[in-house]
Design a protein around this motif. Structure first.
Motif, PDB file in Angstrom:
ATOM      1  N   SER A 136     -56.906  -5.532  -6.552  1.00 42.11           N
ATOM      2  CA  SER A 136     -56.816  -4.633  -7.707  1.00 42.11           C
ATOM      3  C   SER A 136     -56.161  -3.308  -7.325  1.00 42.11           C
ATOM      4  CB  SER A 136     -58.203  -4.369  -8.272  1.00 42.11           C
ATOM      5  OG  SER A 136     -58.641  -5.501  -8.971  1.00 42.11           O
ATOM      6  N   ASN A 137     -55.371  -2.806  -8.241  1.00 43.44           N
ATOM      7  CA  ASN A 137     -54.662  -1.534  -8.098  1.00 43.44           C
ATOM      8  C   ASN A 137     -53.555  -1.550  -7.049  1.00 43.44           C
ATOM      9  OD1 ASN A 137     -56.244  -0.278 -10.136  1.00 43.44           O
ATOM     10  ND2 ASN A 137     -57.888  -0.060  -8.631  1.00 43.44           N
ATOM     11  N   THR A 138     -53.105  -2.747  -6.663  1.00 43.18           N
ATOM     12  CA  THR A 138     -51.916  -2.874  -5.826  1.00 43.18           C
ATOM     13  C   THR A 138     -50.885  -3.667  -6.631  1.00 43.18           C
ATOM     14  OG1 THR A 138     -52.580  -4.940  -4.740  1.00 43.18           O
ATOM     15  CG2 THR A 138     -53.291  -2.862  -3.697  1.00 43.18           C
ATOM     16  N   PRO A 139     -49.606  -3.572  -6.293  1.00 44.36           N
ATOM     17  CA  PRO A 139     -48.582  -4.261  -7.086  1.00 44.36           C
ATOM     18  C   PRO A 139     -48.743  -5.787  -7.079  1.00 44.36           C
ATOM     19  CG  PRO A 139     -47.587  -2.644  -5.604  1.00 44.36           C
ATOM     20  CD  PRO A 139     -49.037  -2.755  -5.226  1.00 44.36           C
ATOM     21  N   THR A 140     -48.388  -6.383  -8.195  1.00 41.25           N
ATOM     22  CA  THR A 140     -48.374  -7.841  -8.310  1.00 41.25           C
ATOM     23  C   THR A 140     -47.214  -8.381  -7.486  1.00 41.25           C
ATOM     24  OG1 THR A 140     -49.275  -7.728 -10.551  1.00 41.25           O
ATOM     25  CG2 THR A 140     -48.133  -9.770  -9.938  1.00 41.25           C
ATOM     26  N   PRO A 141     -47.472  -9.345  -6.599  1.00 43.69           N
ATOM     27  CA  PRO A 141     -46.375  -9.891  -5.792  1.00 43.69           C
ATOM     28  C   PRO A 141     -45.371 -10.660  -6.651  1.00 43.69           C
ATOM     29  CG  PRO A 141     -48.428 -11.064  -5.359  1.00 43.69           C
ATOM     30  CD  PRO A 141     -48.758  -9.953  -6.292  1.00 43.69           C
ATOM     31  N   ASN A 142     -44.096 -10.485  -6.340  1.00 51.43           N
ATOM     32  CA  ASN A 142     -43.035 -11.189  -7.069  1.00 51.43           C
ATOM     33  C   ASN A 142     -42.708 -12.544  -6.455  1.00 51.43           C
ATOM     34  OD1 ASN A 142     -42.496  -9.168  -9.017  1.00 51.43           O
ATOM     35  ND2 ASN A 142     -41.422  -7.990  -7.463  1.00 51.43           N
ATOM     36  N   PRO A 165     -49.104 -21.361  -8.029  1.00 51.84           N
ATOM     37  CA  PRO A 165     -48.026 -20.863  -8.882  1.00 51.84           C
ATOM     38  C   PRO A 165     -48.355 -21.164 -10.337  1.00 51.84           C
ATOM     39  CG  PRO A 165     -47.387 -22.957  -7.903  1.00 51.84           C
ATOM     40  CD  PRO A 165     -48.749 -22.611  -7.354  1.00 51.84           C
ATOM     41  N   THR A 166     -48.206 -20.150 -11.196  1.00 52.60           N
ATOM     42  CA  THR A 166     -48.449 -20.356 -12.626  1.00 52.60           C
ATOM     43  C   THR A 166     -47.110 -20.293 -13.358  1.00 52.60           C
ATOM     44  OG1 THR A 166     -48.692 -18.032 -13.270  1.00 52.60           O
ATOM     45  CG2 THR A 166     -50.653 -19.126 -12.343  1.00 52.60           C
ATOM     46  N   ASP A 167     -47.172 -20.273 -14.660  1.00 55.51           N
ATOM     47  CA  ASP A 167     -45.959 -20.148 -15.457  1.00 55.51           C
ATOM     48  C   ASP A 167     -45.443 -18.716 -15.487  1.00 55.51           C
ATOM     49  OD1 ASP A 167     -48.221 -19.460 -16.896  1.00 55.51           O
ATOM     50  OD2 ASP A 167     -47.601 -20.442 -18.746  1.00 55.51           O
ATOM     51  N   THR A 168     -46.161 -17.802 -14.816  1.00 56.34           N
ATOM     52  CA  THR A 168     -45.714 -16.402 -14.738  1.00 56.34           C
ATOM     53  C   THR A 168     -45.623 -15.980 -13.276  1.00 56.34           C
ATOM     54  OG1 THR A 168     -47.995 -15.625 -15.039  1.00 56.34           O
ATOM     55  CG2 THR A 168     -46.607 -15.746 -17.017  1.00 56.34           C
ATOM     56  N   VAL A 169     -46.734 -15.589 -12.678  1.00 51.90           N
ATOM     57  CA  VAL A 169     -46.767 -15.095 -11.296  1.00 51.90           C
ATOM     58  C   VAL A 169     -47.678 -15.987 -10.459  1.00 51.90           C
ATOM     59  CG1 VAL A 169     -46.339 -12.708 -12.020  1.00 51.90           C
ATOM     60  CG2 VAL A 169     -48.689 -13.517 -11.774  1.00 51.90           C
ATOM     61  N   TRP A 170     -47.692 -15.770  -9.127  1.00 47.45           N
ATOM     62  CA  TRP A 170     -48.658 -16.465  -8.286  1.00 47.45           C
ATOM     63  C   TRP A 170     -50.048 -15.977  -8.679  1.00 47.45           C
ATOM     64  CZ3 TRP A 170     -48.802 -20.294  -4.667  1.00 47.45           C
ATOM     65  CH2 TRP A 170     -47.575 -20.869  -4.351  1.00 47.45           C
ATOM     66  N   GLY A 171     -50.984 -16.919  -8.835  1.00 41.70           N
ATOM     67  CA  GLY A 171     -52.294 -16.550  -9.330  1.00 41.70           C
ATOM     68  C   GLY A 171     -53.433 -16.991  -8.438  1.00 41.70           C
ATOM     69  N   LEU A 172     -54.548 -16.306  -8.631  1.00 45.05           N
ATOM     70  CA  LEU A 172     -55.824 -16.709  -8.045  1.00 45.05           C
ATOM     71  C   LEU A 172     -56.571 -17.440  -9.138  1.00 45.05           C
ATOM     72  CD1 LEU A 172     -56.839 -13.371  -6.306  1.00 45.05           C
ATOM     73  CD2 LEU A 172     -56.041 -15.468  -5.199  1.00 45.05           C
ATOM     74  N   GLY A 173     -57.242 -18.526  -8.770  1.00 44.60           N
ATOM     75  CA  GLY A 173     -57.928 -19.286  -9.801  1.00 44.60           C
ATOM     76  C   GLY A 173     -59.161 -19.984  -9.301  1.00 44.60           C
ATOM     77  N   SER A 209     -53.527 -12.357 -11.281  1.00 47.75           N
ATOM     78  CA  SER A 209     -52.478 -12.147 -10.288  1.00 47.75           C
ATOM     79  C   SER A 209     -53.044 -12.121  -8.869  1.00 47.75           C
ATOM     80  CB  SER A 209     -51.714 -10.852 -10.578  1.00 47.75           C
ATOM     81  OG  SER A 209     -52.599  -9.759 -10.636  1.00 47.75           O
ATOM     82  N   ALA A 210     -52.250 -12.600  -7.935  1.00 48.02           N
ATOM     83  CA  ALA A 210     -52.671 -12.774  -6.535  1.00 48.02           C
ATOM     84  C   ALA A 210     -52.508 -11.483  -5.746  1.00 48.02           C
ATOM     85  CB  ALA A 210     -51.874 -13.905  -5.891  1.00 48.02           C
ATOM     86  N   ASN A 211     -53.275 -10.477  -6.141  1.00 50.26           N
ATOM     87  CA  ASN A 211     -53.228  -9.196  -5.450  1.00 50.26           C
ATOM     88  C   ASN A 211     -54.609  -8.539  -5.495  1.00 50.26           C
ATOM     89  OD1 ASN A 211     -52.716  -8.872  -8.341  1.00 50.26           O
ATOM     90  ND2 ASN A 211     -52.505  -6.697  -7.895  1.00 50.26           N
TER      91      ASN A 211
END
Length: 186
Positions: A135-141, A21-29, A131-133
């Protein structure tokens, strides 16, 4: 949170990838200085390496280690922005080459989220944040919306804030040395 930071650090230091979890969306890192780890992120997202990723730093001191020249406006934006804001700077150093854009720039955000701040500070290096998605698919909320391919593709999934509904991705702006500000994403 202490145990999650420990487990996540272990993964990052070994060249692994994380879902967090980041300060915005769930992320890959991953460790932003490790080219092989960065390559894994691109492969997992099925994203072309020509499309740059964002880095997170714990504070301005870490930012200043990456960039010799930071426009004065950046400090005000970092200090006074109400929403998470990513700034694109020119001429980074000490970062994996496959993370740097073709124009020799890098998008970086100084995080305010406590988990991310402590994690990056203890790693003592910036981390990738995308973002944890696929590419070219919606960013999960939310965590529940993250695709199984992403969940099974990372080396470690942080067990914090899974109930959190994520906010919008960060604002992205590009600052030139001349002081020109260009909004890339609101």
């Amino acid at each position: 949170m202490k145990e999650e930071i420990h487990n996540t650090l272990k993964t990052l230091k070994s060249g692994g990838t994380i879902l967090y979890p980041t300060d915005t969306v769930w992320g890959l890192g991953c460790d932003a200085t490790n080219a092989e780890a960065v390559k894994k992120i691109y492969e997992l997202k099925k994203r072309e390496e020509s499309k740059a990723l964002i880095c997170l730093v714990s504070d301005v001191v870490m930012l200043e280690r990456i960039f010799r020249e930071i426009p004065d406006a950046a400090y005000d934006i970092i200090d006074y922005s109400d929403n998470p804001t990513t700034i694109i700077y020119d001429n980074p150093s000490g970062i994996a080459k496959n993370l740097v854009a073709e124009d020799n720039s890098l998008a970086v955000r100084v995080v305010k989220d406590e988990f991310c701040k402590q994690l990056i500070y203890k790693l003592n290096r910036p981390i990738v944040s995308t973002s944890a998605n696929i590419s070219n698919t919606p960013t999960p909320n939310s965590f529940k919306e993250i695709d199984n391919e992403i969940l099974s593709g990372v080396d470690y999934v942080v067990n914090l804030h899974r109930e959190k509904i994520c906010s919008q991705p960060s604002t992205i702006i590009k600052l030139s040395g001349s002081g020109l500000v260009k909004i890339i994403r609101k």
